[in-house]
Design a protein around this motif. Structure first.
Motif, short mmCIF file in Angstrom:
data_model
loop_
_atom_site.label_atom_id
_atom_site.label_comp_id
_atom_site.label_asym_id
_atom_site.label_seq_id
_atom_site.Cartn_x
_atom_site.Cartn_y
_atom_site.Cartn_z
N ARG A 189 -9.27 -6.37 7.52
CA ARG A 189 -8.26 -6.48 6.50
C ARG A 189 -7.46 -5.47 6.19
O ARG A 189 -7.96 -4.38 6.02
CB ARG A 189 -8.81 -7.26 5.35
CG ARG A 189 -7.85 -7.96 4.47
CD ARG A 189 -8.57 -8.55 3.19
NE ARG A 189 -9.12 -7.48 2.32
CZ ARG A 189 -9.68 -7.74 1.31
NH1 ARG A 189 -10.04 -9.06 0.86
NH2 ARG A 189 -10.62 -6.84 0.54
N ALA A 190 -6.14 -5.53 6.10
CA ALA A 190 -5.27 -4.41 5.72
C ALA A 190 -5.63 -4.35 4.13
O ALA A 190 -5.87 -5.19 3.39
CB ALA A 190 -3.92 -4.82 6.02
N LEU A 191 -5.28 -2.81 3.66
CA LEU A 191 -5.34 -2.37 2.48
C LEU A 191 -4.08 -2.44 1.78
O LEU A 191 -3.13 -2.33 2.67
CB LEU A 191 -5.90 -1.04 2.47
CG LEU A 191 -7.20 -0.94 3.05
CD1 LEU A 191 -7.71 0.61 3.56
CD2 LEU A 191 -8.39 -1.33 2.03
N PRO A 192 -3.81 -2.43 0.50
CA PRO A 192 -2.73 -2.38 -0.17
C PRO A 192 -2.05 -0.97 0.23
O PRO A 192 -2.72 -0.02 0.36
CB PRO A 192 -3.02 -2.33 -1.69
CG PRO A 192 -4.43 -3.17 -1.49
CD PRO A 192 -5.10 -2.56 -0.56
N ALA A 193 -0.59 -1.07 0.68
CA ALA A 193 -0.05 0.01 1.13
C ALA A 193 1.35 0.18 0.45
O ALA A 193 1.97 -0.82 0.08
CB ALA A 193 -0.13 0.31 2.62
N HIS A 194 1.78 1.33 0.57
CA HIS A 194 3.29 1.44 -0.26
C HIS A 194 4.08 2.75 0.47
O HIS A 194 3.41 3.71 0.62
CB HIS A 194 3.28 1.88 -1.92
CG HIS A 194 4.43 1.93 -2.46
ND1 HIS A 194 5.34 0.99 -2.95
CD2 HIS A 194 5.24 3.13 -2.67
CE1 HIS A 194 6.32 1.53 -3.66
NE2 HIS A 194 6.07 2.91 -3.42
N ASP A 195 5.30 2.24 0.87
CA ASP A 195 6.30 3.42 1.51
C ASP A 195 7.21 3.66 0.45
O ASP A 195 8.14 2.62 0.18
CB ASP A 195 6.60 2.79 2.67
CG ASP A 195 7.49 4.02 3.63
OD1 ASP A 195 7.94 4.87 2.84
OD2 ASP A 195 7.35 3.78 4.92
N ASP A 196 7.31 4.78 -0.23
CA ASP A 196 8.53 5.08 -1.04
C ASP A 196 9.73 5.78 -0.33
O ASP A 196 10.80 6.20 -1.01
CB ASP A 196 7.89 5.90 -2.22
CG ASP A 196 7.52 7.43 -1.74
OD1 ASP A 196 8.02 7.79 -0.67
OD2 ASP A 196 6.69 8.07 -2.40
N GLY A 197 9.73 5.75 0.86
CA GLY A 197 10.90 6.30 1.67
C GLY A 197 10.67 7.80 1.93
O GLY A 197 11.61 8.17 2.79
#
Length: 334
Positions: A129-137
């Motif tokens: 299962r994928a984990l929570p991820a964030h890309d801020d640029g």
């Protein structure tokens, strides 16, 4: 000669002539650099919530044509981008027989394990299962609730930053034998700049430091007047502030002078221990530069050429400062 030159130097030009000063003759800062003040600021930073978010890598390091593997703390991770360019991060060991997923291949947004072809997507896969991820640029983040042990937040905690779409951003990464606290404490000692990095900083004065005791949020920052050296005879004077939006990040923001609004974000990411059993921490430093000068838009066209120079400058500083942080860790262990 420099006095004559300074008196005739146009105020509109951000680069200023500098008097040559012997390293040993600059004003000592050891009386101001109170260990108690630095430790108190570091403890306040460590007490802030991070919501279990950790910097994984530069956004540009995560691609759609191949997987990216790393560790955050002891956790093995793999990352890639799906067909829409969205960041996907998850456990780095294949749930089938434990193969390193970073050795796999990405096709049409699907990661295929190299050992037996097990397919994984952003929606998951057999036992994965994928984990929570964030890309801020600028940076890629992952949320690791078991490692962080805090109440989770929906997104990382960041301070003010120029819009990456109109700024020039670069990311440098170096790893040392220390813990994240050693990186943060190093950055919360602005007094060492002109002494330890005379090739980059001069005329450094800390105009405000937070006290040891109770501190209002608005006062919990270091204010600095400093000149960034371009050559031995030329520099750019600015005013800057150092703040900690979360426990593993120190942000330096230019408040007056050339590049007002530009930031240098220093992130401390724990990695897995080395073969010697001692901790490893990566400094992931993001420089996000902006300027209101008309020529900055033109400079943006040369961003692919400027970014390597920006990374080189950050890496040069941190090669020295990692030695400082490693020394701090070593002394603490003794």
């Amino acid at each position: 000669m420099h006095g004559w030159l300074r008196s005739r130097w146009p105020d509109s030009v951000p680069v200023r002539p500098l008097d040559r000063e012997e390293w040993s003759r600059q004003r000592p800062t050891y009386r101001e650099a109170s260990p108690a003040v630095i430790e108190a600021a570091t403890k306040r930073a460590l007490a802030r919530p991070a919501g279990n978010w950790f910097v994984l890598a530069a956004s540009s390091a995560i691609r759609a044509d191949r997987p990216f593997g790393t560790h955050v703390g002891p956790v093995e991770l793999v990352a890639w981008r799906d067909q829409d360019g969205r960041l996907v991060v998850g456990p780095g060991a294949c749930p089938h027989l434990g193969a390193p997923l970073a050795d796999g291949q990405v096709e049409c947004g699907t990661l295929l394990c190299r050992w037996h072809g097990l397919p994984l997507t952003a929606d998951g896969g057999p036992g994965w299962r994928a984990l929570p991820a964030h890309d801020d640029g600028v940076l890629a983040w992952v949320r690791l609730d078991a490692l962080g042990g805090e109440p989770p937040l929906d997104a990382p905690v960041l301070g003010p930053r120029p819009d990456p779409a109109t700024a020039i951003a670069s990311v440098a990464e170096l790893t040392g034998v220390c813990e994240p606290v050693d990186i943060v404490a190093n950055r919360l000692d602005p007094w060492h700049g002109a002494w330890f990095h005379p090739y980059s900083f001069s005329r450094l004065t800390v105009t405000h430091a937070p006290p040891e005791g109770e501190v209002l949020d608005a006062e919990d920052r270091f204010l600095v007047d400093v000149t960034f050296q371009l050559t031995k005879g030329l520099g750019v004077p600015v005013k800057a502030e150092f703040t900690c939006p979360e426990p593993r990040t120190v942000t330096m923001r230019i408040t007056e002078g050339e590049g007002t609004g530009s930031v240098v974000e220093t992130h401390a990411t724990p990695r897995r221990p080395g073969p010697d059993g001692r901790p490893r921490t990566s400094v992931v430093e993001a420089v996000v530069a902006t300027s209101e000068r008309p020529g900055f838009a033109t400079a943006g066209r040369f961003a692919p050429l400027l970014r390597p120079l920006m990374r080189w400058g950050a890496a040069r500083l941190w090669r020295d400062d990692l030695a400082y942080a490693e020394r701090r860790y070593d002394l603490r262990q003794r």
